[in-house]
Design a protein around this motif. Sequence first.
Motif, PDB file in Angstrom:
ATOM      1  N   VAL A  88       0.852  -1.185   0.000  1.00  0.00           N
ATOM      2  CA  VAL A  88       0.000   0.000   0.000  1.00  0.00           C
ATOM      3  C   VAL A  88       0.889   1.236   0.000  1.00  0.00           C
ATOM      4  O   VAL A  88       1.799   1.369   0.832  1.00  0.00           O
ATOM      5  N   TRP A  89       0.634   2.139  -0.956  1.00  0.00           N
ATOM      6  CA  TRP A  89       1.302   3.442  -0.993  1.00  0.00           C
ATOM      7  C   TRP A  89       0.286   4.515  -0.610  1.00  0.00           C
ATOM      8  O   TRP A  89      -0.811   4.558  -1.166  1.00  0.00           O
ATOM      9  N   TYR A  90       0.682   5.406   0.296  1.00  0.00           N
ATOM     10  CA  TYR A  90      -0.166   6.548   0.650  1.00  0.00           C
ATOM     11  C   TYR A  90       0.638   7.810   0.381  1.00  0.00           C
ATOM     12  O   TYR A  90       1.624   8.092   1.069  1.00  0.00           O
ATOM     13  N   TYR A  91       0.207   8.566  -0.621  1.00  0.00           N
ATOM     14  CA  TYR A  91       0.963   9.723  -1.086  1.00  0.00           C
ATOM     15  C   TYR A  91       0.214  11.006  -0.780  1.00  0.00           C
ATOM     16  O   TYR A  91      -0.957  11.168  -1.159  1.00  0.00           O
ATOM     17  N   ASN A  92       0.897  11.907  -0.070  1.00  0.00           N
ATOM     18  CA  ASN A  92       0.352  13.224   0.235  1.00  0.00           C
ATOM     19  C   ASN A  92       1.223  14.267  -0.465  1.00  0.00           C
ATOM     20  O   ASN A  92       2.327  14.581   0.005  1.00  0.00           O
ATOM     21  N   PRO A  93       0.775  14.798  -1.591  1.00  0.00           N
ATOM     22  CA  PRO A  93       1.607  15.753  -2.336  1.00  0.00           C
ATOM     23  C   PRO A  93       1.837  17.063  -1.588  1.00  0.00           C
ATOM     24  O   PRO A  93       2.832  17.749  -1.841  1.00  0.00           O
ATOM     25  N   PHE A  94       0.933  17.431  -0.671  1.00  0.00           N
ATOM     26  CA  PHE A  94       1.088  18.693   0.056  1.00  0.00           C
ATOM     27  C   PHE A  94       2.342  18.678   0.918  1.00  0.00           C
ATOM     28  O   PHE A  94       3.078  19.667   0.997  1.00  0.00           O
ATOM     29  N   VAL A  95       2.595  17.535   1.583  1.00  0.00           N
ATOM     30  CA  VAL A  95       3.796  17.425   2.429  1.00  0.00           C
ATOM     31  C   VAL A  95       4.926  16.716   1.696  1.00  0.00           C
ATOM     32  O   VAL A  95       5.990  16.482   2.275  1.00  0.00           O
ATOM     33  N   GLU A  96       4.684  16.347   0.435  1.00  0.00           N
ATOM     34  CA  GLU A  96       5.690  15.693  -0.406  1.00  0.00           C
ATOM     35  C   GLU A  96       6.258  14.455   0.286  1.00  0.00           C
ATOM     36  O   GLU A  96       7.463  14.295   0.445  1.00  0.00           O
ATOM     37  N   VAL A  98       5.503  10.003   0.727  1.00  0.00           N
ATOM     38  CA  VAL A  98       4.775   8.766   0.478  1.00  0.00           C
ATOM     39  C   VAL A  98       5.138   7.774   1.579  1.00  0.00           C
ATOM     40  O   VAL A  98       6.317   7.616   1.933  1.00  0.00           O
ATOM     41  N   THR A  99       4.108   7.170   2.171  1.00  0.00           N
ATOM     42  CA  THR A  99       4.304   6.143   3.197  1.00  0.00           C
ATOM     43  C   THR A  99       3.933   4.793   2.594  1.00  0.00           C
ATOM     44  O   THR A  99       2.907   4.671   1.918  1.00  0.00           O
ATOM     45  N   ILE A 100       4.776   3.793   2.839  1.00  0.00           N
ATOM     46  CA  ILE A 100       4.600   2.471   2.241  1.00  0.00           C
ATOM     47  C   ILE A 100       4.341   1.456   3.348  1.00  0.00           C
ATOM     48  O   ILE A 100       5.062   1.419   4.352  1.00  0.00           O
ATOM     49  N   TYR A 101       3.288   0.650   3.157  1.00  0.00           N
ATOM     50  CA  TYR A 101       2.920  -0.370   4.128  1.00  0.00           C
ATOM     51  C   TYR A 101       2.848  -1.739   3.461  1.00  0.00           C
ATOM     52  O   TYR A 101       2.588  -1.843   2.260  1.00  0.00           O
ATOM     53  N   GLN A 102       3.040  -2.785   4.253  1.00  0.00           N
ATOM     54  CA  GLN A 102       2.705  -4.133   3.816  1.00  0.00           C
ATOM     55  C   GLN A 102       1.191  -4.242   3.813  1.00  0.00           C
ATOM     56  O   GLN A 102       0.547  -3.961   4.827  1.00  0.00           O
ATOM     57  N   GLN A 103       0.595  -4.614   2.687  1.00  0.00           N
ATOM     58  CA  GLN A 103      -0.857  -4.563   2.583  1.00  0.00           C
ATOM     59  C   GLN A 103      -1.544  -5.484   3.578  1.00  0.00           C
ATOM     60  O   GLN A 103      -2.563  -5.128   4.162  1.00  0.00           O
ATOM     61  N   GLN A 104      -1.004  -6.651   3.802  1.00  0.00           N
ATOM     62  CA  GLN A 104      -1.627  -7.597   4.734  1.00  0.00           C
ATOM     63  C   GLN A 104      -1.711  -6.996   6.131  1.00  0.00           C
ATOM     64  O   GLN A 104      -2.712  -7.148   6.831  1.00  0.00           O
ATOM     65  N   ASP A 105      -0.661  -6.281   6.542  1.00  0.00           N
ATOM     66  CA  ASP A 105      -0.661  -5.662   7.870  1.00  0.00           C
ATOM     67  C   ASP A 105      -1.617  -4.481   7.925  1.00  0.00           C
ATOM     68  O   ASP A 105      -2.270  -4.243   8.935  1.00  0.00           O
ATOM     69  N   ALA A 106      -1.697  -3.718   6.825  1.00  0.00           N
ATOM     70  CA  ALA A 106      -2.498  -2.495   6.817  1.00  0.00           C
ATOM     71  C   ALA A 106      -3.992  -2.774   6.829  1.00  0.00           C
ATOM     72  O   ALA A 106      -4.769  -1.963   7.317  1.00  0.00           O
ATOM     73  N   ASP A 193      10.279  12.458  -8.029  1.00  0.00           N
ATOM     74  CA  ASP A 193      11.554  13.025  -7.576  1.00  0.00           C
ATOM     75  C   ASP A 193      11.317  14.034  -6.458  1.00  0.00           C
ATOM     76  O   ASP A 193      10.374  14.833  -6.505  1.00  0.00           O
ATOM     77  N   GLY A 194      12.191  13.978  -5.438  1.00  0.00           N
ATOM     78  CA  GLY A 194      12.131  14.936  -4.344  1.00  0.00           C
ATOM     79  C   GLY A 194      11.138  14.621  -3.259  1.00  0.00           C
ATOM     80  O   GLY A 194      10.994  15.385  -2.303  1.00  0.00           O
ATOM     81  N   VAL A 195      10.449  13.478  -3.384  1.00  0.00           N
ATOM     82  CA  VAL A 195       9.444  13.096  -2.386  1.00  0.00           C
ATOM     83  C   VAL A 195      10.088  12.192  -1.323  1.00  0.00           C
ATOM     84  O   VAL A 195      10.809  11.246  -1.661  1.00  0.00           O
ATOM     85  N   ASP A 196       9.836  12.500  -0.041  1.00  0.00           N
ATOM     86  CA  ASP A 196      10.342  11.674   1.051  1.00  0.00           C
ATOM     87  C   ASP A 196       9.599  10.345   1.091  1.00  0.00           C
ATOM     88  O   ASP A 196       8.383  10.290   0.858  1.00  0.00           O
ATOM     89  N   VAL A 197      10.322   9.267   1.408  1.00  0.00           N
ATOM     90  CA  VAL A 197       9.733   7.936   1.494  1.00  0.00           C
ATOM     91  C   VAL A 197       9.830   7.425   2.929  1.00  0.00           C
ATOM     92  O   VAL A 197      10.916   7.359   3.509  1.00  0.00           O
ATOM     93  N   ASP A 198       8.674   7.088   3.488  1.00  0.00           N
ATOM     94  CA  ASP A 198       8.607   6.476   4.823  1.00  0.00           C
ATOM     95  C   ASP A 198       8.146   5.029   4.635  1.00  0.00           C
ATOM     96  O   ASP A 198       6.967   4.756   4.479  1.00  0.00           O
ATOM     97  N   ASP A 199       9.110   4.118   4.621  1.00  0.00           N
ATOM     98  CA  ASP A 199       8.829   2.711   4.354  1.00  0.00           C
ATOM     99  C   ASP A 199       8.578   1.968   5.656  1.00  0.00           C
ATOM    100  O   ASP A 199       9.490   1.743   6.443  1.00  0.00           O
ATOM    101  N   GLN A 200       7.300   1.583   5.887  1.00  0.00           N
ATOM    102  CA  GLN A 200       6.905   0.901   7.119  1.00  0.00           C
ATOM    103  C   GLN A 200       6.857  -0.615   6.978  1.00  0.00           C
ATOM    104  O   GLN A 200       6.419  -1.296   7.908  1.00  0.00           O
ATOM    105  N   ARG A 201       7.311  -1.131   5.858  1.00  0.00           N
ATOM    106  CA  ARG A 201       7.222  -2.584   5.658  1.00  0.00           C
ATOM    107  C   ARG A 201       8.218  -3.337   6.523  1.00  0.00           C
ATOM    108  O   ARG A 201       9.275  -2.814   6.865  1.00  0.00           O
TER     109      ARG A 201
END
Length: 201
Positions: A88-96, A98-106, A193-201
């Motif tokens: 699962v990707w959750y992208y908020n362009p306002f704060v630039e 994207v948070t990434i989750y394992q779909q089964q956990d989410a 490009d330029g977007v922070d990635v918060d990988d929670q997997r």
Amino acid sequence: MLKVVSTLFAATLLNAIPAVAADAKQELQQKLESMQSLQANFSQQVTADNGDVLQQLTGELTIQRPNKMRWKTNPPDDTLMIASGDTVWYYNPFVEQVTIYQQQDATANSPMLLLLTGSDEQWQGYQVTESAPNEYHIVSDTAESELNLGFTDDTLTDIELQQQGGDTITLELTDVAVNPSLERQLFTFDVPDGVDVDDQR
């Protein structure tokens, strides 16, 4: 004699309840099974348990069974959520970001998952009743949340998620297309490009 009749009536009623629930679950599963893909516009409202409206927004919903979903909200609250089947990707362009989750956990504890899967394993944790014609009430065995689904004929048009002791999320679907042909790239996400990635997997 009256006591015997009352006891028999109560026993008959109690024995009938699981059968009715089982029929409702099977009927709902069949409706969702016939909906292998869906595209729609939506209006969403979030209300607190005291009735106060916390949020209103609009957007687009795309579903591809099994387990794929694209959820895009419109400005000024534009966000994008994509479920690919395993991520699962959750992208908020306002704060630039994207948070990434394992779909089964989410989604493991969410009844919304039932819209995306036909898995008997997932359905075993939920009870289904038909609250009105073409309206289904779904509650988890843990009673953490409740889901109401409304259909117009066999088309899903209303979704309501009630969180225990919390907010209620109501979705009204319009311009619903059932079983459209969908492009695979709708359910993939390339990090800009330029977007922070918060990988929670």
